[in-house]
Scaffold this motif. Structure first.
Motif, PDB file in Angstrom:
ATOM      1  N   PRO A   1       0.813  -1.231   0.000  1.00 16.03           N
ATOM      2  CA  PRO A   1       0.000   0.000   0.000  1.00 16.03           C
ATOM      3  C   PRO A   1       0.843   1.277   0.000  1.00 16.03           C
ATOM      4  O   PRO A   1       0.478   2.272  -0.634  1.00 16.03           O
ATOM      5  N   GLN A   2       1.991   1.244   0.686  1.00 19.94           N
ATOM      6  CA  GLN A   2       2.859   2.431   0.683  1.00 19.94           C
ATOM      7  C   GLN A   2       3.384   2.704  -0.726  1.00 19.94           C
ATOM      8  O   GLN A   2       3.439   3.857  -1.179  1.00 19.94           O
ATOM      9  N   ILE A   3       3.749   1.657  -1.415  1.00 22.88           N
ATOM     10  CA  ILE A   3       4.268   1.814  -2.782  1.00 22.88           C
ATOM     11  C   ILE A   3       3.151   2.308  -3.703  1.00 22.88           C
ATOM     12  O   ILE A   3       3.334   3.229  -4.505  1.00 22.88           O
ATOM     13  N   GLN A   4       1.985   1.708  -3.557  1.00 20.85           N
ATOM     14  CA  GLN A   4       0.851   2.095  -4.399  1.00 20.85           C
ATOM     15  C   GLN A   4       0.483   3.565  -4.181  1.00 20.85           C
ATOM     16  O   GLN A   4       0.173   4.287  -5.136  1.00 20.85           O
ATOM     17  N   SER A   5       0.539   3.990  -2.928  1.00 20.71           N
ATOM     18  CA  SER A   5       0.202   5.379  -2.604  1.00 20.71           C
ATOM     19  C   SER A   5       1.174   6.340  -3.273  1.00 20.71           C
ATOM     20  O   SER A   5       0.777   7.357  -3.860  1.00 20.71           O
ATOM     21  N   HIS A   6       2.460   6.018  -3.228  1.00 21.91           N
ATOM     22  CA  HIS A   6       3.470   6.885  -3.850  1.00 21.91           C
ATOM     23  C   HIS A   6       3.257   6.965  -5.357  1.00 21.91           C
ATOM     24  O   HIS A   6       3.329   8.044  -5.955  1.00 21.91           O
ATOM     25  N   ILE A   7       2.999   5.817  -5.965  1.00 21.58           N
ATOM     26  CA  ILE A   7       2.835   5.777  -7.427  1.00 21.58           C
ATOM     27  C   ILE A   7       1.608   6.578  -7.849  1.00 21.58           C
ATOM     28  O   ILE A   7       1.623   7.302  -8.845  1.00 21.58           O
ATOM     29  N   ARG A   8       0.543   6.486  -7.050  1.00 19.46           N
ATOM     30  CA  ARG A   8      -0.696   7.237  -7.379  1.00 19.46           C
ATOM     31  C   ARG A   8      -0.420   8.728  -7.376  1.00 19.46           C
ATOM     32  O   ARG A   8      -0.892   9.462  -8.221  1.00 19.46           O
ATOM     33  N   GLN A   9       0.408   9.171  -6.418  1.00 19.26           N
ATOM     34  CA  GLN A   9       0.634  10.615  -6.270  1.00 19.26           C
ATOM     35  C   GLN A   9       1.747  11.124  -7.181  1.00 19.26           C
ATOM     36  O   GLN A   9       1.675  12.226  -7.715  1.00 19.26           O
ATOM     37  N   LYS A  10       2.791  10.318  -7.326  1.00 17.39           N
ATOM     38  CA  LYS A  10       3.982  10.865  -8.003  1.00 17.39           C
ATOM     39  C   LYS A  10       4.497  10.004  -9.159  1.00 17.39           C
ATOM     40  O   LYS A  10       5.526  10.322  -9.763  1.00 17.39           O
ATOM     41  N   GLY A  11       3.847   8.906  -9.439  1.00 11.95           N
ATOM     42  CA  GLY A  11       4.341   8.026 -10.495  1.00 11.95           C
ATOM     43  C   GLY A  11       5.690   7.428 -10.101  1.00 11.95           C
ATOM     44  O   GLY A  11       5.878   6.975  -8.978  1.00 11.95           O
ATOM     45  N   SER A  12       6.655   7.485 -11.016  1.00 15.55           N
ATOM     46  CA  SER A  12       7.974   6.901 -10.738  1.00 15.55           C
ATOM     47  C   SER A  12       8.922   7.911 -10.072  1.00 15.55           C
ATOM     48  O   SER A  12      10.029   7.539  -9.656  1.00 15.55           O
ATOM     49  N   LYS A  13       8.467   9.150  -9.947  1.00 19.76           N
ATOM     50  CA  LYS A  13       9.336  10.223  -9.451  1.00 19.76           C
ATOM     51  C   LYS A  13       9.771   9.936  -8.008  1.00 19.76           C
ATOM     52  O   LYS A  13       8.943   9.783  -7.116  1.00 19.76           O
ATOM     53  N   LYS A  14      11.053   9.859  -7.816  1.00 20.60           N
ATOM     54  CA  LYS A  14      11.669   9.627  -6.497  1.00 20.60           C
ATOM     55  C   LYS A  14      11.161   8.347  -5.826  1.00 20.60           C
ATOM     56  O   LYS A  14      11.155   8.234  -4.600  1.00 20.60           O
ATOM     57  N   LEU A  15      10.753   7.379  -6.637  1.00 21.83           N
ATOM     58  CA  LEU A  15      10.213   6.132  -6.073  1.00 21.83           C
ATOM     59  C   LEU A  15      11.293   5.359  -5.322  1.00 21.83           C
ATOM     60  O   LEU A  15      11.095   4.912  -4.187  1.00 21.83           O
ATOM     61  N   ILE A  16      12.448   5.199  -5.954  1.00 22.32           N
ATOM     62  CA  ILE A  16      13.513   4.411  -5.325  1.00 22.32           C
ATOM     63  C   ILE A  16      14.031   5.130  -4.072  1.00 22.32           C
ATOM     64  O   ILE A  16      14.349   4.489  -3.059  1.00 22.32           O
ATOM     65  N   GLU A  17      14.089   6.457  -4.154  1.00 22.69           N
ATOM     66  CA  GLU A  17      14.521   7.226  -2.971  1.00 22.69           C
ATOM     67  C   GLU A  17      13.564   6.955  -1.802  1.00 22.69           C
ATOM     68  O   GLU A  17      14.003   6.757  -0.664  1.00 22.69           O
ATOM     69  N   MET A  18      12.277   6.956  -2.105  1.00 19.27           N
ATOM     70  CA  MET A  18      11.271   6.684  -1.070  1.00 19.27           C
ATOM     71  C   MET A  18      11.450   5.293  -0.498  1.00 19.27           C
ATOM     72  O   MET A  18      11.433   5.084   0.719  1.00 19.27           O
ATOM     73  N   LEU A  19      11.641   4.315  -1.362  1.00 16.07           N
ATOM     74  CA  LEU A  19      11.798   2.937  -0.901  1.00 16.07           C
ATOM     75  C   LEU A  19      13.035   2.806  -0.003  1.00 16.07           C
ATOM     76  O   LEU A  19      12.993   2.163   1.051  1.00 16.07           O
ATOM     77  N   ASN A  20      14.142   3.405  -0.428  1.00 14.32           N
ATOM     78  CA  ASN A  20      15.382   3.337   0.372  1.00 14.32           C
ATOM     79  C   ASN A  20      15.189   3.992   1.732  1.00 14.32           C
ATOM     80  O   ASN A  20      15.639   3.482   2.761  1.00 14.32           O
ATOM     81  N   GLU A  21      14.500   5.154   1.716  1.00 18.12           N
ATOM     82  CA  GLU A  21      14.319   5.880   2.973  1.00 18.12           C
ATOM     83  C   GLU A  21      13.451   5.094   3.940  1.00 18.12           C
ATOM     84  O   GLU A  21      13.757   4.992   5.132  1.00 18.12           O
ATOM     85  N   LEU A  22      12.344   4.553   3.429  1.00 14.45           N
ATOM     86  CA  LEU A  22      11.446   3.781   4.298  1.00 14.45           C
ATOM     87  C   LEU A  22      12.151   2.519   4.799  1.00 14.45           C
ATOM     88  O   LEU A  22      11.958   2.092   5.930  1.00 14.45           O
ATOM     89  N   GLN A  23      12.972   1.942   3.952  1.00 14.14           N
ATOM     90  CA  GLN A  23      13.690   0.729   4.346  1.00 14.14           C
ATOM     91  C   GLN A  23      14.686   1.024   5.449  1.00 14.14           C
ATOM     92  O   GLN A  23      14.973   0.186   6.298  1.00 14.14           O
ATOM     93  N   CYS A  24      15.219   2.229   5.423  1.00 15.87           N
ATOM     94  CA  CYS A  24      16.223   2.603   6.426  1.00 15.87           C
ATOM     95  C   CYS A  24      15.614   3.428   7.544  1.00 15.87           C
ATOM     96  O   CYS A  24      16.274   4.310   8.089  1.00 15.87           O
ATOM     97  N   SER A  25      14.361   3.170   7.870  1.00 15.97           N
ATOM     98  CA  SER A  25      13.717   3.987   8.899  1.00 15.97           C
ATOM     99  C   SER A  25      14.341   3.752  10.269  1.00 15.97           C
ATOM    100  O   SER A  25      14.368   4.625  11.120  1.00 15.97           O
ATOM    101  N   ARG A  26      14.866   2.565  10.468  1.00 16.77           N
ATOM    102  CA  ARG A  26      15.507   2.304  11.754  1.00 16.77           C
ATOM    103  C   ARG A  26      17.009   2.364  11.573  1.00 16.77           C
ATOM    104  O   ARG A  26      17.618   1.487  10.966  1.00 16.77           O
ATOM    105  N   LEU A  27      17.609   3.420  12.078  1.00 16.89           N
ATOM    106  CA  LEU A  27      19.038   3.608  11.877  1.00 16.89           C
ATOM    107  C   LEU A  27      19.827   3.209  13.114  1.00 16.89           C
ATOM    108  O   LEU A  27      19.302   3.214  14.229  1.00 16.89           O
TER     109      LEU A  27
END
Lengths: 474, 141
Positions: free
Chosen positions: A322-348
């Protein structure tokens, strides 16, 4: 008494059977050994071309045959067949070498092809071939054990040869020269060592891999290389055929630490420790994902491609669909990988950024000689990240800007020159064109040697290539 | 009878050993959890004492890539520093590159990583072996 008699009888029967078996084994030793030899070399005989490795396998097959027969005489028909095989393999190898030389290829597996051809044709009677043993004939012996066997005279080269080595000559190590600027040093720990060179796969993020190795060494925890990538736009950076923008070792680490006050570990955002459902390159998968987002086919692909969700859970397990789908609905492919990397690294993993501050110097400001002085001073304290012109280091390469980590230094035992151990990020293969100033590092144990993905480069070669040096302030 | 069995054992032990293949553990990470499987890895040794891992089918001489006739390869951007050159070679030869972690008996529980080039379901060759074999044949112009 009768029990003793019976026991003796049984023992005599067993002994007779053993003697009979062993004598039969002896008689069959030649035919068994020859059958094994034929089976071993059959694939070589069926090949259209004969490689250097094929010659090596032929040579060890002959050695195995000799071990099996243990110098016992074999019938002339067997020896004649072996001689035929020898001539055949020699002719095939010569044909292969001729073809390679016509194509402009001068060496194979580090061996000079012209010298090998000269030996095999008998043109150079002084040459000693490393597989000459395979072409040494076995003696032919008739079935009369009380006479001395005549020696088979299948001669490939004149019997008297001066031992001139075909393989590159050994260089006697010179007397040790004391160079106060070349103290031996090697930096490795559990996280960054000679056994675990990284692999940047199909992307041009060498600077991030180098920065990650530096942080990993300092912290003794494996930092995610992908977390440190710093292009303005990942989508443009990974596009097939695009020329990546590149990055700066110190800059990528500093930006990340300043923004996040912590590091993302490899176990949270893997750079390579994952397995795709259908094996493919990392760049191809990322581009596939971006393409689905760009063309609004992500939802459709979820239902038709069972590997899509599986691979997402492998690469980005902290991110939900759902997080991926939400991003794509709003922004398409724009900064998609950046979003995925950031969410993946939420726990530093929290760190004190001050302890990880790096200093950097480059050739815009300092001369190459001065850069090397910084390298020589700092390598005594710890690892040093370098930017350099790769085509100057590995002669023959076409492209330049690359980043790697210097982890060691020593005096070359063969020629006495100072050289540096560079940890690359292309996996374990020896990609470099080896010469007198660049050699691939190997890890050796009782089973043999394996390339480690590190290479030694001479001081003079590295001085010509170096563009920047990066090291921890403390 | 005991003597007979002893003699039979001695005789059978003179049979020759097979090529060096062993069962290794392979680790992949899925959903942040390691998944351990097992696979046969075979060691190929060269004249210079270098060793490389290949599949069982390749060790038996049945894989096409190791028997392929060598020719000049033109690989676009081979020596470009974007991406590992070995991966480009693997792709050019028709394989798929894969990084994987493995552990054999001699590694004593420690995980090593390397890269291999997969050809179909069964054949694979360590990329460092492919680079060694094909390096001289790649046109760098």
């Amino acid at each position: 008494m009768s029990l003793l008699r019976e026991t003796t009888k049984v023992f005599m029967y067993i002994l007779a059977a053993t003697i009979l078996t062993l004598s039969q084994v002896y008689a069959d030793a030649c035919s068994d050994a020859f059958l094994n030899l034929e089976s071993d070399i059959k694939p070589l005989m069926n090949k259209r071309m004969t490689s250097y490795d094929d010659m090596y396998f032929f040579s060890i097959s002959i050695d195995h045959y000799r071990e099996r027969v243990k110098n016992k005489p074999c019938p002339p028909v067997v020896l004649s067949k072996i001689a035929t095989y020898r001539n055949e393999i020699k002719e095939k190898r010569l044909a292969t070498i001729t073809k390679f030389i016509k194509l402009g290829i001068k060496e194979e597996a580090g061996r000079d092809l012209n010298l090998e051809a000269d030996y095999l044709t008998g043109k150079n009677p002084r040459a000693q071939y490393e597989f000459a043993g395979a072409f040494r004939p076995e003696p032919i012996v008739e079935n009369r054990p009380d006479t001395k066997p005549p020696v088979e005279t299948i001669v490939i080269n004149p019997p008297r040869v001066e031992p001139v080595i075909v393989t590159p000559p050994r260089v006697e190590p010179p007397a040790q020269v004391s160079d106060p600027t070349c103290g031996e040093v090697l930096h490795q720990n559990e996280t960054v060592n000679l056994q675990n060179a990284r692999n940047q796969d199909s992307v041009g993020w060498c600077y991030a891999y180098t920065a990650a190795d530096m942080l990993s060494f300092k912290l003794n925890r494996k930092v995610s290389a992908i977390s440190l990538i710093d292009p303005p736009d990942i989508e443009a950076d990974v596009a097939i055929g695009a020329k990546p923008i590149g990055g700066i070792i110190e800059g990528s680490a500093r930006k990340y630490l300043t923004k996040n006050r912590g590091v993302c570990l490899e176990e949270n955002l893997p750079s390579s420790d994952f397995k795709f459902c259908i094996d493919q390159r990392y760049q191809d998968y990322i581009n596939y994902l971006l393409d689905l987002a760009r063309t609004n086919r992500f939802d459709q692909a979820l239902s038709t491609n069972s590997c899509l969700e599986r691979d997402l859970r492998s690469l980005f397990p902290n991110v939900s669909i759902p997080q991926i789908q939400s991003h794509i609905r709003q922004k398409g492919s724009k900064k998609l990988i950046e979003m995925l990397n950031e969410l993946q690294c939420s726990r530093l993993t929290s760190v004190n950024p001050q302890t990880l501050e790096m200093e950097t110097h480059n050739s815009f400001v300092l001369s190459k000689t001065d850069l090397m002085k910084h390298l020589d001073r700092e390598i005594s304290r710890g690892v040093v990240g370098i930017g350099y012109d790769y085509k100057t280091v590995s002669v023959g390469s076409t492209e330049g800007g690359h980043a790697s980590l210097v982890v060691g230094r020593r005096v070359n035992p063969a020629n006495g020159s100072c050289e540096y151990l560079v940890r690359n990020s292309w996996g374990k293969a020896c990609e470099q064109k080896e010469d007198s100033e660049v050699t691939c590092h190997k890890n050796c144990d009782s089973t043999g040697c394996r390339y480690s993905g590190h290479f030694w480069v001479s001081r003079s070669r590295l001085t010509s290539a170096i563009a920047d040096v990066n090291y921890f302030k403390r | 009878m005991k003597i007979f069995f002893l003699l039979a054992t001695i005789y059978s032990s003179t049979l020759f050993a097979k090529p060096t293949c062993e069962e290794a553990k392979i680790k992949i990470i899925f959903d942040k959890k390691p998944i351990i499987t097992s696979e046969i890895l075979c060691l190929r040794k060269t004249a210079e004492n270098m060793v490389f891992y290949i599949s069982e089918t390749c060790a038996q001489g049945e894989c096409e890539v190791l028997n392929r006739e060598k020719k000049i390869l033109e690989i676009k951007d081979y020596t470009s520093t974007v991406g590992s050159p070995g991966f480009k070679l693997c792709t050019e030869l028709g394989g798929v590159p894969q990084i994987f972690e493995y552990s054999t008996k001699k590694d004593k529980g420690k995980w090593q990583s390397t890269e291999r080039c997969l050809f179909g379901a069964k054949d694979f060759v360590e990329i460092s072996l492919l680079v060694r074999e094909w390096k001289s044949f790649i046109n760098l112009k």
